[in-house]
Every structure is written in structure tokens, then in C-alpha cells.
Write a protein that holds these residues in place. Structure first.
Motif, mmCIF file in Angstrom:
data_model
loop_
_atom_site.group_PDB
_atom_site.id
_atom_site.type_symbol
_atom_site.label_atom_id
_atom_site.label_comp_id
_atom_site.label_asym_id
_atom_site.label_seq_id
_atom_site.Cartn_x
_atom_site.Cartn_y
_atom_site.Cartn_z
ATOM 1 N N GLN A 7 14.028 12.019 137.028
ATOM 2 C CA GLN A 7 14.842 11.336 136.828
ATOM 3 C C GLN A 7 16.641 11.947 137.183
ATOM 4 O O GLN A 7 17.405 10.763 136.638
ATOM 5 C CB GLN A 7 14.997 11.704 135.471
ATOM 6 N N LYS A 38 18.270 5.693 131.764
ATOM 7 C CA LYS A 38 18.717 6.348 131.380
ATOM 8 C C LYS A 38 20.428 5.774 132.434
ATOM 9 O O LYS A 38 20.884 6.304 131.690
ATOM 10 C CB LYS A 38 18.709 7.958 132.414
ATOM 11 N N GLU A 41 23.340 6.179 129.533
ATOM 12 C CA GLU A 41 23.836 7.466 129.251
ATOM 13 C C GLU A 41 24.736 8.248 130.387
ATOM 14 O O GLU A 41 25.387 9.174 130.297
ATOM 15 C CB GLU A 41 22.636 8.505 128.819
#
Length: 248
Positions: A7, A38, A41
Motif C-alpha cells: 500500500q 487509503k 488518508e
């Protein structure tokens, strides 16, 4: 040997190109992709670290000989209008902004095209087609909204929508600590309204109403007339080597 998590974002560096703000300078950018679960974020963290978003790309200047680009954010809860800004606000009290999902429309593109032809005919976005515009709005994996500004109508108090022709548009990211104004444009024939300034004032009001402390304006470039308007909105913070520093 160490292995990065799958990630983790990968960062890339662009080749040098002519700076659009300072004559004789060359710019380079470091960038990464904002995709996956994600993305929100990551967009928060990178924006707080001086990055800007364009579609699914987050980027920031990485110029070899220049540090003129400075990230700016307004301290929304402490902001007070001066006399000049109060006049702009009062001049536009007949307008209302309606926010909705980041979806493009032909009406938006017509206004966008008129704005570019009048204000940025030689800019890097001057040849954008309707499909390019649609990608600019839709190609996002983060929390993004469109705010459309029109004149107030008799039912606006109930519907929270304006009526009549579209006068201004803002493409805005909603982050954990503020609103980030990705791009905005307006009817260039209504110069007396100062619609660009009005949209920033409106975003400050929206941030306060949503309990968000900041409005991110992108980069201020000292010496660039195009960017001077950004330092009107105080108090604000500039991102420097020691982090965010207050400017009153």
C-alpha cells in the motif's frame, strides 16, 4: 533486504520545464498516485505536507534552484474580514452556493471555457476539451465536491439551491482538517463582483460551519502577481522548513 508494504505510495520526479509563474525559472515536481481505499488518508497527509491534488495525482514542487512556491492555508476560525473583503461579501449576498457530488455538466464546461478564454488563453489548460474537463472533475478517489454558485431564488431558503445562470464553480476536497480548493472559475464578465475572492470567503464560512480549522489555497509565489490575492486572507499559515508558521 527490506520490503515496502504494497500500500505504500511510490513517488516520481518530473523532468524540468519552464516555470509558469517566474520568468527564467524551471520547475520540477515530485508526484504520486491517489488511488485505493487509503486515498483519502493519503491525500490528507500529503496536503498537510504541502502537496496539491490534480485528478488522481498528488504533487508538490521539487525545483533544484528555487523555493518560491509556499503552501498557504487560512486559519478559518480566527479569520476576520477587513473593510475591502466585507464589501466583496456584501456585493454577493444575492448568491448562494450549492454543493453536490463531483459531477461535470455542459453548463460548467461552458463557463470554464469562457473563463479560460478570457483569463488564461496562453495557460497550460487553455486547450482542455469537454472530456478533459470531465476527467478533471470525475477522476478522483478522495472526498471531492462541486459547489455551484447562482443567484438566490424565492425557494432557496428551503432548497439551498440558487436559480438562473451559473456564475461560479469550485472543485473542493473535503479533508479531516479543512477544505482544499482544488480549482475554481467564474464568469469573467462580472469583474465587479470579485467572484474569486467571494468563493474563498464562502469556503471559510463553510469550513467554520463544518468544524474544520483550515482552508487550503495551494501555493503562494512571492513575486508573482497572479498569486498576490492569496495573502489577503489572514491569519494564515505558510509551510516552511520548520513546519506550518503563522502569518498575521
Amino acid at each position: 533486504m527490506t520490503h515496502q508494504p504494497q500500500q505504500s505510495p511510490q513517488f516520481f520526479l518530473t523532468a524540468p520545464s519552464a516555470c509558469p509563474y517566474l520568468e527564467g525559472q524551471y520547475e520540477r515536481k515530485v508526484f504520486t498516485h491517489l488511488v485505493g481505499d487509503k486515498a483519502n488518508e493519503l491525500n490528507d497527509l500529503l496536503t498537510q505536507g504541502g502537496f496539491r491534488r490534480s485528478q488522481n495525482i498528488a504533487y508538490r514542487p521539487a525545483c533544484e534552484t528555487c523555493r518560491a512556491c509556499v503552501s498557504v492555508r487560512i486559519l478559518a476560525n480566527e479569520f476576520k474580514m477587513d473593510r475591502s473583503l466585507k464589501r466583496v461579501w456584501k456585493r454577493n449576498t444575492d448568491l448562494i452556493g450549492h454543493s453536490h457530488r463531483a459531477e461535470p455538466s455542459t453548463e460548467q464546461y461552458s463557463l470554464f471555457r469562457h473563463y479560460l478564454d478570457a483569463r488564461h488563453r496562453k495557460g497550460g489548460m487553455s486547450d482542455m476539451t469537454v472530456l478533459d474537463y470531465a476527467m478533471m472533475v470525475e477522476d478522483t478517489h478522495v472526498s471531492t465536491q462541486i459547489i455551484e454558485y447562482r443567484r438566490r431564488g424565492p425557494d432557496s431558503f428551503i432548497s439551498q439551491k440558487g436559480e438562473g445562470e451559473l456564475l461560479a464553480v469550485a472543485l473542493t476536497d473535503v479533508m479531516s482538517d479543512g477544505l482544499s480548493m482544488v480549482y475554481s472559475f467564474y464568469d469573467p464578465d462580472l469583474a465587479d463582483r470579485s467572484l474569486g475572492t467571494f468563493m474563498i470567503l464562502d469556503h471559510i464560512q463553510r469550513a467554520v460551519a463544518q468544524g474544520l480549522p483550515h482552508v487550503y489555497l495551494g501555493y503562494w509565489v512571492e513575486g508573482s502577481r497572479k498569486m498576490q490575492y492569496k495573502i489577503r486572507f489572514k491569519p494564515q499559515e505558510h509551510l516552511g522548513p520548520k513546519g506550518w508558521e503563522r502569518r498575521d
